[in-house]
Design an enzyme around this catalytic site. Structure first.
Site, short mmCIF file in Angstrom:
data_model
loop_
_atom_site.label_atom_id
_atom_site.label_comp_id
_atom_site.label_asym_id
_atom_site.label_seq_id
_atom_site.Cartn_x
_atom_site.Cartn_y
_atom_site.Cartn_z
N CYS A 131 38.77 38.22 38.68
CA CYS A 131 37.96 39.02 37.76
C CYS A 131 36.83 39.71 38.53
O CYS A 131 35.80 39.09 38.80
CB CYS A 131 37.39 38.14 36.65
SG CYS A 131 36.32 39.01 35.51
N CYS A 134 33.43 40.01 36.65
CA CYS A 134 32.69 38.74 36.54
C CYS A 134 32.08 38.36 37.89
O CYS A 134 30.93 37.95 37.96
CB CYS A 134 33.60 37.58 36.12
SG CYS A 134 34.86 37.96 34.92
N ASP A 135 32.88 38.44 38.95
CA ASP A 135 32.48 37.83 40.22
C ASP A 135 32.14 38.83 41.33
O ASP A 135 31.60 38.42 42.36
CB ASP A 135 33.62 36.90 40.72
CG ASP A 135 33.90 35.80 39.71
OD1 ASP A 135 32.95 35.38 39.02
OD2 ASP A 135 35.05 35.37 39.60
#
Ligand SMILES: Cc1cc2nc3c(=O)[nH]c(=O)nc-3n(C[C@H](O)[C@H](O)[C@H](O)COP(=O)(O)OP(=O)(O)OC[C@H]3O[C@@H](n4cnc5c(N)ncnc54)[C@H](O)[C@@H]3O)c2cc1C
Length: 305
Positions: A131, A134-135
């Site tokens: 992701c 997200c990261d």
């Protein structure tokens, strides 16, 4: 209490099904075990959903779940672990509770496929991610590897290239297979290079985390690319473990549904990425959800215990 419709998954398919069911005055609830909005909430940008132009995935996800809340749709934040049949009644089982319903719409989507190579499990979520939105920010000014060459890989690599110092794309085929426009955007980034016809054979690590990614090309040559992080986009696996006993999935785990979203079990419908279909996109998932809810309504109207 006997529900008319229980929907498993609050992604675009499930939320749309819930909106249509609620507006048909059905007694409906929707289960979500993770983030409402589904995969949408986890990627950088979407610009092909009609009418919304370009916006962040999480913005469209928020608009969708807000729409459901505005209609007072019940959202149950829990993990469905089984669906059981008891005559015409369906039982939706969570770890703590069992819910009864006349119909079920399974809209549980997909999970990312993993490479299955050495050190992947040790580095998962601690160097390896699925992701970028997200990261990605955790890898600012670092060197990254992106595995894959389809739309997801190429679009997320463009985003990561704007954060990282350098991105290496590792693709098993001899070219990228994403949409031409997405490829053009990626190729405009000067800090991206490409390894075609290559597969990842292992991740390298020391006691602090990832140090590199070893690949092998189709001539049998190996190379270790120095990297502190890797993002994998090599396809998806349907989330259908909890319905495997119903006999409605094919050998790859996808639900077989007809054009009314009906499965082989009367009153059980499938919608979105989890069904056998040609195009897995937000707009087709939403369309499936609407169709499933309309046919759930017809089933409820004719329902006898
Ligand atoms: C990186 C990436 C980029 C993409 N880019 C685009 C794009 O630009 N445009 C586009 O149209 N599409 C894009 N897609 C595809 C799009 O996101 C999907 O087609 C769409 O999200 C499918 O919606 P869905 O509702 O079927 O499933 P999902 O979005 O996967 O939602 C399913 C939901 O069900 C929940 N769930 C699963 N099992 C259970 C359970 N047992 N109990 C409770 N809840 C459960 C999950 O937590 C999840 O929230 C992209 C996908 C990825 C991965």
């Amino acid at each position: 209490m006997l529900y008319d419709v229980l929907i498993i998954g609050a992604g675009p398919a499930g939320i749309t099904a819930a909106i249509y069911a609620k507006r048909s005055n059905l007694k409906v609830a929707m289960f979500e075990k993770d983030t409402p909005g589904g995969q949408l909430s986890k990627y950088n940008e979407i610009e092909n959903y009609t009418g919304t132009k370009k916006l962040a995935g999480y913005e469209l996800a928020t608009m969708m779940i807000d729409h459901a809340y505005e209609l007072d749709i019940e959202v149950i934040y829990d993990d469905v672990i089984k669906v059981e049949l008891d005559g015409n009644v369906k039982k939706v089982v969570t770890p703590e509770k069992t819910y009864e319903t006349k119909t079920v719409i399974v809209a549980s989507g997909n999970n990312p496929r993993r490479l299955g190579v050495e050190n992947e499990d040790k580095l998962a979520m601690n160097g390896i991610s699925w992701c970028a939105i997200c990261d990605g920010p955790l890898f600012r000014d670092k060197k990254l590897v992106v595995v894959g060459g389809g739309n997801s890989a190429v679009e997320e690599a463009s985003y990561l290239a704007s954060i990282a110092t350098h991105v290496t794309m590792v693709q098993n085929l001899d070219n990228l297979t994403a949409d031409p426009k997405a490829i053009d955007i990626l190729k405009a980034h000067k800090n991206v290079d490409y390894r075609y016809g290559s597969v990842v054979t292992r991740f390298e690590m020391d006691d602090k985390g990832m140090t590199g990614v070893t690949i092998k090309n189709n001539k049998g040559e190996t190379e270790t690319i120095s990297a502190e992080g890797a993002f994998e986009y090599i396809g998806m696996i349907p989330v259908t473990d909890f319905i495997k006993d119903l006999g409605i999935t094919n050998k790859w785990g996808y639900i077989e549904a007809n054009d009314k979203m009906e499965t082989a079990v009367p009153g059980v419908f499938g919608a979105g990425d989890v069904i056998v279909k040609q195009i897995r996109q937000v707009i087709t998932a939403a369309a499936d959800g609407a169709i499933a809810a309309q046919n759930a309504l017809k089933y409820v109207e004719a329902w006898k215990k």
